[in-house]
Design a protein around this motif. Structure first.
Motif, PDB file in Angstrom:
ATOM      1  N   GLU A  24       9.313  50.719  31.440  1.00 46.55           N
ATOM      2  CA  GLU A  24       9.949  49.609  30.742  1.00 46.55           C
ATOM      3  C   GLU A  24      10.405  48.605  31.791  1.00 46.55           C
ATOM      4  O   GLU A  24      11.155  48.947  32.704  1.00 46.55           O
ATOM      5  N   CYS A  25       9.953  47.372  31.663  1.00 46.61           N
ATOM      6  CA  CYS A  25      10.281  46.335  32.633  1.00 46.61           C
ATOM      7  C   CYS A  25      11.795  46.088  32.643  1.00 46.61           C
ATOM      8  O   CYS A  25      12.393  45.861  31.593  1.00 46.61           O
ATOM      9  N   HIS A  30       9.416  44.870  28.510  1.00 45.91           N
ATOM     10  CA  HIS A  30       8.041  45.078  28.065  1.00 45.91           C
ATOM     11  C   HIS A  30       7.578  46.463  28.504  1.00 45.91           C
ATOM     12  O   HIS A  30       7.994  46.961  29.543  1.00 45.91           O
ATOM     13  N   ALA A  33       2.395  47.773  32.026  1.00 51.48           N
ATOM     14  CA  ALA A  33       2.431  47.281  33.409  1.00 51.48           C
ATOM     15  C   ALA A  33       1.185  47.751  34.155  1.00 51.48           C
ATOM     16  O   ALA A  33       0.535  48.726  33.775  1.00 51.48           O
ATOM     17  N   CYS A  46       4.822  44.035  35.557  1.00 50.41           N
ATOM     18  CA  CYS A  46       4.875  43.859  34.106  1.00 50.41           C
ATOM     19  C   CYS A  46       3.730  42.962  33.655  1.00 50.41           C
ATOM     20  O   CYS A  46       3.476  41.916  34.258  1.00 50.41           O
TER      21      CYS A  46
END
Length: 160
Positions: A24-25, A30, A33, A46
């Motif tokens: 998870e960025c 987001h 990746a 990402c």
């Protein structure tokens, strides 16, 4: 050593601990990746915002040049010692400089403090005997000293 004996095993363990539900960025949250390596270090970029994050970014190991195997062994040494382990002992065990061992030890202690900060002791808390008072010249030293006063039990169920 069976679980964390190689750098690759330590990397996989850190990835699993850091992103247990997938990447998870940290910038936009987001989920997708690209993964790549730069100078032996793993990075993720990402797909949405193109923000790059390394495996160690945002951890106590972020700016460390020490391998993850050394960090994992230090974590083991810190957590398995009933009494506090000295930085000098860590230096000898890990084969690193005293300055690196001291910094690593204090980073680990701070991480443990932050982890336990929101979990105060509850219920009945029992503590071994404690002796209060400073040093005075003369007299017997230690437990049987007349110069020390044993802390009295509170007489009821002590709560913190």
């Amino acid at each position: 050593m069976k679980d964390y004996g190689s750098e690759a095993q330590c990397e996989e363990a850190l990835v699993a601990a850091r992103w247990s539900h997938g990447f998870e960025c940290p910038h936009c949250s987001h989920k997708l990746a690209y993964e790549f390596r730069r100078r032996e270090l793993r990075y993720w970029q990402c797909k949405a915002c193109r923000h790059q994050v390394s495996l160690r970014a945002g951890t106590m190991m972020e700016n460390s040049k020490l391998p993850l195997t050394t960090w994992y062994l230090a974590i083991y040494l810190m957590t398995q010692s009933k009494t506090n382990i000295a930085a000098l002992a860590m230096m000898r065990q890990l084969g690193i400089t005293w300055k690196a061992a001291w910094l690593m030890k204090h980073k680990l202690m701070e991480a443990m403090r932050q982890r336990e900060e929101n979990q105060p002791l509850q219920g009945s808390v029992r503590v071994d005997d404690a002796y209060l008072g400073g040093e005075r010249t003369g007299g017997k030293a230690g437990r049987g000293s007349e110069n020390k006063v044993a802390e009295e039990p509170c007489g009821r169920d002590c709560r913190i």
